[in-house]
Design an enzyme around this catalytic site. Structure first.
Site, mmCIF file in Angstrom:
data_model
loop_
_atom_site.group_PDB
_atom_site.id
_atom_site.type_symbol
_atom_site.label_atom_id
_atom_site.label_comp_id
_atom_site.label_asym_id
_atom_site.label_seq_id
_atom_site.Cartn_x
_atom_site.Cartn_y
_atom_site.Cartn_z
ATOM 1 N N SER A 181 0.814 -1.203 0.000
ATOM 2 C CA SER A 181 0.000 0.000 0.000
ATOM 3 C C SER A 181 0.855 1.263 0.000
ATOM 4 O O SER A 181 1.715 1.445 -0.859
ATOM 5 C CB SER A 181 -0.950 -0.061 1.199
ATOM 6 O OG SER A 181 -1.993 0.856 1.087
ATOM 7 N N HIS A 218 -8.169 -5.026 -0.358
ATOM 8 C CA HIS A 218 -6.940 -4.246 -0.370
ATOM 9 C C HIS A 218 -5.797 -4.985 0.310
ATOM 10 O O HIS A 218 -4.626 -4.774 -0.015
ATOM 11 C CB HIS A 218 -7.197 -2.909 0.343
ATOM 12 C CG HIS A 218 -6.010 -2.006 0.379
ATOM 13 N ND1 HIS A 218 -5.386 -1.549 -0.760
ATOM 14 C CD2 HIS A 218 -5.314 -1.473 1.420
ATOM 15 C CE1 HIS A 218 -4.370 -0.765 -0.428
ATOM 16 N NE2 HIS A 218 -4.307 -0.718 0.896
ATOM 17 N N ASP A 269 -9.915 -3.120 -6.058
ATOM 18 C CA ASP A 269 -9.424 -2.378 -4.904
ATOM 19 C C ASP A 269 -9.750 -0.893 -5.060
ATOM 20 O O ASP A 269 -9.175 -0.204 -5.899
ATOM 21 C CB ASP A 269 -7.911 -2.584 -4.775
ATOM 22 C CG ASP A 269 -7.326 -1.947 -3.527
ATOM 23 O OD1 ASP A 269 -8.069 -1.242 -2.813
ATOM 24 O OD2 ASP A 269 -6.128 -2.157 -3.265
#
Length: 741
Positions: A571, A704, A657
């Site tokens: 991320s 995610h 996502d």
């Protein structure tokens, strides 16, 4: 415990979701460790190969991926008896998750028999009735249980379920009946709601909950279950687009809170469950740069707030009848350099999890009746040495996970797990009244689970003189690591600490001779709130410089070498990694990125994306502030790609996502490949080495954090290991030989 992260938005681009609910949201993955033969989720329909054509470069790793898949399965089996804190304890029943649903057992029976409370197959059947569009029906529906809540007298159970193909959870309410319900009145679903994020029972018939709309929680509702049906009313609506709202219950179950947090401010509303009207009232109205979290003790509030020295966290107290800031009385502030990470109220004591300046995890106990007698558990524990299993927290402790007390549990005891990425969780019980910390094993350890591994805490000096913590796990002495492969973990955003819970795949690498480094760069929260403030918006460059300093320091100590070094990030952690790859690609040989945030400039320019407005407090506003634009442009991974020799990179992304737009990952991959091609076209004999491999692995789903199904998760991890071994030129590890009898 685990309350600090409720002060931060749960919708951020994170390594994990909010630590406030991490254990609950990771229940499915944790439960699958118990048995690989049990499916962790209920699956229906067939998989959707519609995104397969976007992936590229995977074939060369397939054989080695199969090998590592087998090794990972064996590793997970070895550690299958992890303590299970996902179990929910009622007055007389224990509720737990199995592959096809939620079950309970009556503890009053000598030979309890599991009774199914919720069948996930029925939920999947309801999916067809809800009218999903044809594209969603084609996708594989994997239902996982995220959270379970029991009503006060165990009349109802509410649970949220997550499907792979969408972000919003579904909440199912089950009527359990009386404790001695007859077989003629089995548990059954009485209500279903979509897009429910957090929820808590106020009474047996009243449930408060928040809804998730486009990654935002801004509304609170009240569900009343009556004999004649049900009624839903709106309780609260947040108007600020950067504020995330959730409901929570105090540890003593007396107060229900509505927590409204942005990245820089808080507002909390309370509902006293002991009153009949259940009306919400504000603790302290929102104030710029004021963050706070509330717990309940007797008729007072114990508040964790950033009003301490240097705007760090301290503990204050206020009467429940007059909760505003003018009534806040200081209770405890930690020593300089010690950062409070979490708070819980256990009996008449406030228990704080904190990190010392050396990075060690400690527990601080503050007696609420005699606050000047606060003590650190390690200091008090030496006086209790006559008890065989009294112990200190182990020096390798990196993560703490507390158990949510059951309805019949003692509220004066804190049960928790201590672990590290390579150390199996060890259960502990803390008795604050007596200053006793008891381990779940005879000597506070488990040698067969922990192995002979070393945890070394280092500090790397940045060019501005800042000392950056590094946690290094290794099996050989530091001076013997020059030929060891090194995997460096990076995050550094949103004021969040690394998730450093036990991870079987990290343990496997350590067993194969790898060294594992965790670089706690600025932007994260390891050294308090100021650590994050130094590396947000215009200070983002500092995180990249910190990472560079960490690598330099490790190499200078003789730990590995650039040719044997790989970086890994998830991320927002991809930002400093991607920036370093652009500036100093020679410092690492390979990189793995999961759900990577790579187009900072493009994302912050687009207010229509779900997280842009609230994330501008972290990254800046390139549209309205020229300085912010200049800063972002200087480090943004996508906008600083240049023709040169990059390390090999594996990018894993998920087509649905909503936090990380797939377009940015695809654009980054395309431009990176083009830059590498340009470099080797201009300098065909550059370095005498082959071009790096840029591998794109696009998976279906909206998760995610990666797949929740264990088999899919293992396939993804096996690919990453195959990639690392191939790109670093390592021979695959040989499985241990079985001893002959």
């Amino acid at each position: 415990m685990a309350v600090l992260s409720s002060l931060l938005c749960s919708s951020a681009r994170l390594v994990t979701l909010s630590r406030l609910r991490f254990w609950e949201l990771a229940v499915c993955k944790r439960m699958t460790w118990l048995s690989l033969s049990v499916q962790p989720c209920y699956t229906s329909d067939t998989s959707n190969p519609s995104v397969d054509h976007l992936s590229s470069g995977l074939e060369r790793y397939k054989d080695l991926q199969k090998y590592f898949n087998r090794r990972l399965k064996a590793t997970y089996r070895r550690f299958s008896n992890i303590p299970d804190y996902s179990v929910v304890c009622g007055h007389h029943h224990v509720y737990f998750i199995e592959g096809d649903g939620i079950y309970r057992m009556d503890q009053r029976r000598s030979e309890p028999v599991p009774e199914q409370v919720l069948n996930l197959g029925q939920v999947s059947g309801q999916e067809e009735k809800t009218g999903l569009d044809s594209e969603e029906r084609k996708q594989r529906t994997q239902w996982t249980v995220q959270r379970i809540r029991l009503s006060p007298q165990e009349k109802h159970l509410a649970a949220t379920l997550k499907a792979t193909h969408r972000e919003e959870p579904r909440c199912v309410v089950v009527r359990l009946g009386k404790r001695n319900s007859s077989p003629l009145d089995p548990p059954h679903v009485v209500f279903t709601m979509d897009k429910v994020f957090s929820f808590e029972w106020a009474t047996d018939e009243v449930l408060f909950y928040t809804t998730l709309e486009g990654l935002r929680c801004s509304r609170v509702f009240r569900l009343d279950l009556t004999s004649s049906g049900s009624r839903i009313t709106s309780v609260y609506e947040e108007t600020h687009p950067d504020v995330f709202v959730e409901v929570a219950l105090s540890r003593d179950r007396q107060i229900l809170s509505i927590n409204c947090n942005s990245r820089t401010s808080s507002e909390v509303l309370l509902i006293d469950r002991t009153t009949s009207h259940l009306e919400a009232f504000v603790v302290q109205p929102r104030q710029l740069d004021l963050m706070y979290h509330v717990e309940h003790w007797r008729k007072c509030l114990v508040i964790l707030t950033n009003t301490g020295p240097g705007q760090e966290y301290q503990v204050v107290q206020a009467p429940l009848s007059e909760p505003s800031m003018v009534s806040w009385a200081p209770l405890f502030a930690p020593d300089p350099g010690t950062a409070i990470k979490d708070m819980d109220v256990v009996g008449d004591h406030c228990v704080l999890a904190a990190r010392t300046p050396a990075g060690e995890l400690v527990l601080i106990v503050v007696p609420l009746t005699h606050t000047k007698e606060a003590y650190t558990v390690q200091e008090r524990i030496s006086k209790k040495s006559s008890v065989s299993n009294v112990s200190n927290l182990p020096s390798w402790a990196c993560a703490i996970q507390t158990k949510k007390p059951g309805m019949a549990d003692q509220h004066s005891v804190l049960e928790f797990l201590i672990s590290s990425p390579v150390h199996f969780p060890v259960p502990y019980c803390l008795y604050p009244e007596d200053g006793l910390l008891l381990s779940g094993t005879e000597d506070g350890s488990s040698p067969e689970k922990h192995g002979n591994y070393t945890t070394t805490r280092l500090e790397a000096c940045n060019q501005d003189g800042t000392l950056v913590p590094v946690t290094l796990f290794h099996s050989l002495p530091v001076e013997g690591l020059s030929q060891a492969p090194l995997l460096v973990h990076v995050y550094g955003a949103y004021g969040r600490d690394f998730n450093m819970d036990f991870c079987p795949e990290k343990r496997l690498l350590l067993e194969q001779g790898w060294a594992l480094a965790y670089c706690h760069i600025r932007g994260g929260g390891e050294r308090g709130l100021s650590w994050q403030r130094q590396a947000c918006v215009e200070g983002k460059q500092r995180g990249v410089e910190d990472l560079q300093a960490c690598l330099h320091h490790l190499f200078s100590l003789g730990v590995s070498s650039p040719q044997l070094t790989a970086l890994t990030a998830c991320s927002a952690g991809a930002v400093p990694v991607g920036a370093l790859c652009n500036r100093h690609p020679h410092m690492m040989r390979a990189v793995t990125l999961q759900a990577p945030f790579l187009d900072v400039l493009g994302t912050m320019e687009n207010p229509s994306l779900p997280l842009t407005l609230e994330d501008r407090e972290e990254w800046g506003d390139p549209v309205g502030n020229p300085k912010h634009r200049l800063t972002i442009s200087s480090y943004c991974p996508l906008h600083n790609i240049t023709p040169q020799r990059y390390p090999s990179i594996l990018l894993t992304a998920y087509s649905g996502d909503a936090r990380i737009p797939l377009a940015g990952v695809l654009k980054y991959t395309e431009q990176l490949k083009s830059a590498i091609h340009t470099h080797f076209t201009m300098k065909p004999k550059s370095d005498g080495e082959p071009a790096p491999n840029i591998v794109l692995n696009i998976q279906p789903g909206a998760n995610h954090l990666g797949p929740q199904d264990l088999q899919l998760m293992l396939e993804e991890e096996a690919l990453a290991l195959a990639f690392l071994y191939t790109e670093l030129g390592l021979d695959p590890p040989r499985p241990p030989r079985k001893r002959k009898r």
